[in-house]
Design a protein around this motif. Structure first.
Motif, short mmCIF file in Angstrom:
data_model
loop_
_atom_site.label_atom_id
_atom_site.label_comp_id
_atom_site.label_asym_id
_atom_site.label_seq_id
_atom_site.Cartn_x
_atom_site.Cartn_y
_atom_site.Cartn_z
N ILE A 38 0.85 -1.14 0.20
CA ILE A 38 -0.02 0.07 0.06
C ILE A 38 0.98 1.24 0.01
CG2 ILE A 38 -1.92 1.21 1.24
CD1 ILE A 38 -2.79 -1.34 -0.17
N GLU A 39 1.81 1.20 0.75
CA GLU A 39 2.68 2.20 0.78
C GLU A 39 3.32 2.70 -0.59
OE1 GLU A 39 7.26 3.42 2.47
OE2 GLU A 39 5.96 1.90 3.51
N HIS A 40 3.73 1.59 -1.33
CA HIS A 40 4.30 2.00 -2.92
C HIS A 40 3.21 2.16 -3.70
CE1 HIS A 40 8.19 -0.02 -2.08
NE2 HIS A 40 7.96 -0.87 -1.30
N ILE A 41 1.98 1.79 -3.47
CA ILE A 41 0.76 2.20 -4.40
C ILE A 41 0.46 3.76 -4.27
CG2 ILE A 41 -1.85 2.15 -4.82
CD1 ILE A 41 -1.70 -0.85 -3.91
N ASN A 42 0.64 4.19 -2.96
CA ASN A 42 0.53 5.55 -2.53
C ASN A 42 1.49 6.33 -3.25
OD1 ASN A 42 -1.83 5.52 -0.94
ND2 ASN A 42 -0.76 5.01 0.57
N SER A 43 2.81 5.88 -3.75
CA SER A 43 3.72 6.71 -4.41
C SER A 43 3.93 6.64 -5.77
CB SER A 43 5.10 6.52 -3.61
OG SER A 43 5.55 5.01 -3.67
N HIS A 44 2.97 5.93 -6.24
CA HIS A 44 2.96 5.70 -7.76
C HIS A 44 1.62 5.97 -8.35
CE1 HIS A 44 6.42 3.20 -6.65
NE2 HIS A 44 6.74 3.24 -8.15
N ASP A 45 1.72 6.73 -9.63
CA ASP A 45 0.43 7.01 -10.25
C ASP A 45 0.05 5.99 -11.39
OD1 ASP A 45 -0.14 9.68 -8.80
OD2 ASP A 45 1.32 10.56 -10.24
N GLU A 46 1.10 5.32 -11.91
CA GLU A 46 0.99 4.46 -13.14
C GLU A 46 1.06 3.06 -12.58
OE1 GLU A 46 1.87 3.97 -17.74
OE2 GLU A 46 3.08 5.33 -16.62
N ILE A 47 0.13 1.93 -12.77
CA ILE A 47 0.14 0.79 -12.40
C ILE A 47 0.06 -0.40 -13.17
CG2 ILE A 47 -0.84 -0.92 -10.44
CD1 ILE A 47 -1.42 1.52 -8.90
N VAL A 48 0.74 -1.40 -13.36
CA VAL A 48 0.26 -2.70 -14.12
C VAL A 48 -0.06 -3.66 -13.08
CG1 VAL A 48 2.64 -3.20 -14.51
CG2 VAL A 48 0.98 -4.02 -15.96
N PHE A 49 -1.31 -4.21 -13.31
CA PHE A 49 -1.62 -5.29 -12.61
C PHE A 49 -1.68 -6.65 -13.45
CE2 PHE A 49 -4.36 -3.85 -8.82
CZ PHE A 49 -4.30 -4.98 -8.14
N SER A 50 -1.47 -7.55 -12.66
CA SER A 50 -1.40 -8.97 -13.55
C SER A 50 -1.85 -10.03 -12.61
CB SER A 50 0.17 -9.41 -13.87
OG SER A 50 0.30 -10.42 -14.66
N TYR A 51 -2.67 -10.89 -13.12
CA TYR A 51 -3.37 -11.71 -12.27
C TYR A 51 -4.24 -13.06 -13.04
CZ TYR A 51 -8.47 -10.81 -13.38
OH TYR A 51 -9.89 -10.49 -14.12
N PRO A 52 -4.53 -13.96 -12.41
CA PRO A 52 -5.20 -15.15 -13.21
C PRO A 52 -6.52 -15.10 -13.00
CG PRO A 52 -4.55 -15.94 -10.77
CD PRO A 52 -3.90 -14.57 -11.08
N PHE A 79 -3.03 -0.46 -15.95
CA PHE A 79 -2.99 -1.45 -17.02
C PHE A 79 -3.12 -2.74 -16.61
CE2 PHE A 79 -1.00 -4.16 -20.23
CZ PHE A 79 -1.82 -3.69 -21.50
N ILE A 80 -4.03 -3.54 -17.33
CA ILE A 80 -4.30 -5.00 -16.59
C ILE A 80 -3.92 -6.15 -17.67
CG2 ILE A 80 -6.17 -6.44 -15.83
CD1 ILE A 80 -8.00 -4.00 -15.02
N ILE A 81 -3.08 -7.01 -17.11
CA ILE A 81 -2.76 -8.04 -17.61
C ILE A 81 -3.43 -9.38 -16.91
CG2 ILE A 81 -0.99 -9.80 -17.90
CD1 ILE A 81 1.19 -7.51 -17.85
N ALA A 82 -4.32 -10.04 -17.93
CA ALA A 82 -4.88 -11.20 -17.16
C ALA A 82 -4.47 -12.44 -17.97
CB ALA A 82 -6.62 -11.16 -17.80
N LYS A 105 -8.38 5.01 -13.43
CA LYS A 105 -8.42 4.94 -14.81
C LYS A 105 -7.80 3.85 -15.51
CE LYS A 105 -7.20 7.80 -18.96
NZ LYS A 105 -8.50 7.48 -19.49
N ILE A 106 -8.45 2.97 -16.27
CA ILE A 106 -7.96 1.69 -16.86
C ILE A 106 -7.41 2.21 -18.35
CG2 ILE A 106 -8.43 -0.68 -17.58
CD1 ILE A 106 -8.80 0.06 -14.67
N THR A 107 -6.08 2.10 -18.26
CA THR A 107 -5.35 2.32 -19.72
C THR A 107 -5.81 1.43 -20.81
OG1 THR A 107 -3.37 1.69 -18.97
CG2 THR A 107 -3.95 4.00 -18.41
N GLY A 108 -5.78 -0.04 -20.51
CA GLY A 108 -5.68 -0.86 -21.13
C GLY A 108 -5.71 -2.41 -20.90
#
Length: 253
Positions: A38-52, A79-82, A105-108
């Motif tokens: 959570i600490e790292h999320i708070n300090s970043h504006d751009e995120i890529v999420f990867s999950y099954p 951005f989401i990787i599935a 905001k979902i970029t892709g």
């Protein structure tokens, strides 16, 4: 950029590692199980999420993570990787809609077919060479996606209306109930269990306990199949009755 993943047998983590390596070697990635995330999320504006994807839905542990930390997603570009064994319809979209509820905001989105991790079912089992080819193909797809993103063109897989309909009709309508609650179906064969505690240590929900030196499942399984695939004696099953093949992504690299 911050990389976030949830992964059972390593498919989603591997995909994210490839993405981060291609996008920016200075980027960092963390599991949702990391206590400092959570600490790292708070300090970043751009995120890529990867999950099954599970049945064209989000694993219970991941949806809980999003809901329980609802305040951190406001204004984040995600951005989401599935990853999936065959087809999900809207794998990226289903997580994207959840995040958008809290201001992201979902970029892709990007869909990757990977080796099946459901170790106790015969469906979707492939040869070693086929699974290796799947991982190699996914690798190339991630590399291309990053190149496109750097040129300002974000892949949009799984984010449209038709994808949402496909995900609902093909899986969620019939099997979506399996991800709404944690499962109590994890079974341990006491005769096979050697009490090594490996399953206890790797379970992301602390669903497995030891009683009289034997592992025993409780009622908070998120169906990640981590323990089933890692048990050295194939003593654990979940959806099926017998372990058919244990898999982890390292097997195909």
């Amino acid at each position: 950029m911050l990389g976030i993943y949830f992964s059972g047998t390593g498919n989603s983590k591997y995909a994210l590692e490839v993405f981060i390596r291609e996008y920016d070697n200075n980027s960092v990635l963390f599991s949702i199980e990391d206590k400092n995330l959570i600490e790292h999320i708070n300090s970043h504006d751009e995120i890529v999420f990867s999950y099954p994807v599970q049945y064209s839905a989000v694993p219970k542990i991941l949806s809980d993570f999003i809901h329980n930390n609802s305040s951190v997603w406001q204004g984040k570009r995600v951005f989401i990787i599935a990853t999936m064994a065959l087809f999900s319809g809207d794998g990226a979209g289903v997580l994207g809609r959840l995040l958008k509820q809290y201001g992201a905001k979902i970029t892709g989105g990007l869909h990757l077919q990977m080796p099946d991790s459901i170790a106790d079912e015969k469906v979707l089992k492939r040869s070693l060479s086929k699974n290796t080819q799947l991982v190699e193909k996914a690798n190339r797809k991630v590399v291309k996606a990053v190149a496109d993103i750097k040129n300002g063109k974000y892949p949009q897989e799984g984010l449209g209306t038709l994808s949402r309909l496909a995900g609902f009709l093909s899986q969620r309508l019939w099997f979506g109930y399996r991800t709404r609650k944690y499962s109590d179906r994890l079974k341990v064969d006491a005769d096979k269990c050697i009490g090594c505690t490996k399953c206890v240590k790797i379970c992301p929900t602390e669903n497995i306990i030891m009683i009289d030196n034997k592992a025993q499942g409780k009622d908070k399984c998120t169906v990640c199949y981590r323990c089933v695939n890692e048990c050295p004696k194939q003593a654990i099953t979940l959806l099926g009755k017998k372990v058919i093949e244990q898999t982890c992504v390292e097997k195909y690299l």
